[in-house]
Write a protein that holds these residues in place. Structure first.
Motif: not given
Length: 175
Positions: A147-152, A155-157, A162-170
């Motif tokens: 559970v901890v492994l899948v949750g981690g 969160v990384i994915v 979110l980083w990719l999405f924010s980089a496109r919208r700029r």
């Protein structure tokens, strides 16, 4: 008034006569050292707590010069001869591997009749065959680890998305 002072003088003189007449108590005599209580004799075992199979060092003294060898005996290791070495008597012995745990007397016997005493504690500390049972951590297996492994990983994915999405919208700033 005079009768009071006369009574006081009579009491003081009576007390003085009684104090002089009382037998004096003898002062406690200092113990005379016997050969077993020599102030110059000592014996040390280092380490003084050891496991069977351990080598222990013995350091002793019989007199001020320590020019003659002496014997040290114990049920922990048997009889050992300690020899002169830099102003002391020294030796080493290995505690037998089959020695049962306990506290053993160690006795020094000097050629001049002096003796000294100390103790040696033999302990049986068996070596563990596995690690200590310290509780179940997150990596201990069972339900918690996956559970901890899948949750981690989730969160990384999610963070990467979110980083990719924010980089496109700029909006791009151009010349």
């Amino acid at each position: 008034m005079q009768s009071r002072s006369a009574v006081r003088r009579a009491l003081l003189s009576t007390a003085g006569v009684i104090a002089l007449a009382a037998p004096a108590t003898p002062a406690a005599a200092a113990p005379t050292p016997t050969p077993m209580q020599s102030s110059n004799a000592f014996v040390e075992v280092t380490p003084n707590t050891a496991q069977p199979g351990t080598r222990v060092n013995i350091r002793a003294s019989c007199d001020q010069t320590n020019n003659n060898q002496a014997t040290v005996e114990s049920q922990a290791f048997g009889r050992v001869v300690v020899r002169p070495n830099n102003g002391f008597l020294t030796g080493a012995v290995t505690i037998p591997g089959n020695r049962a745990p306990g506290t053993f007397d160690v006795n020094l016997t000097c050629p001049n009749g002096n003796t000294a005493h100390t103790t040696l504690t033999v302990v049986n500390m068996s070596k563990p065959t596995q690690g200590p049972a310290t509780g179940g951590g997150g990596t201990a297996g069972g339900f918690g680890g996956p559970v901890v492994l899948v949750g981690g990983l989730a969160v990384i994915v999610l963070g990467g998305g979110l980083w990719l999405f924010s980089a496109r919208r700029r909006p791009s700033t151009g010349p």
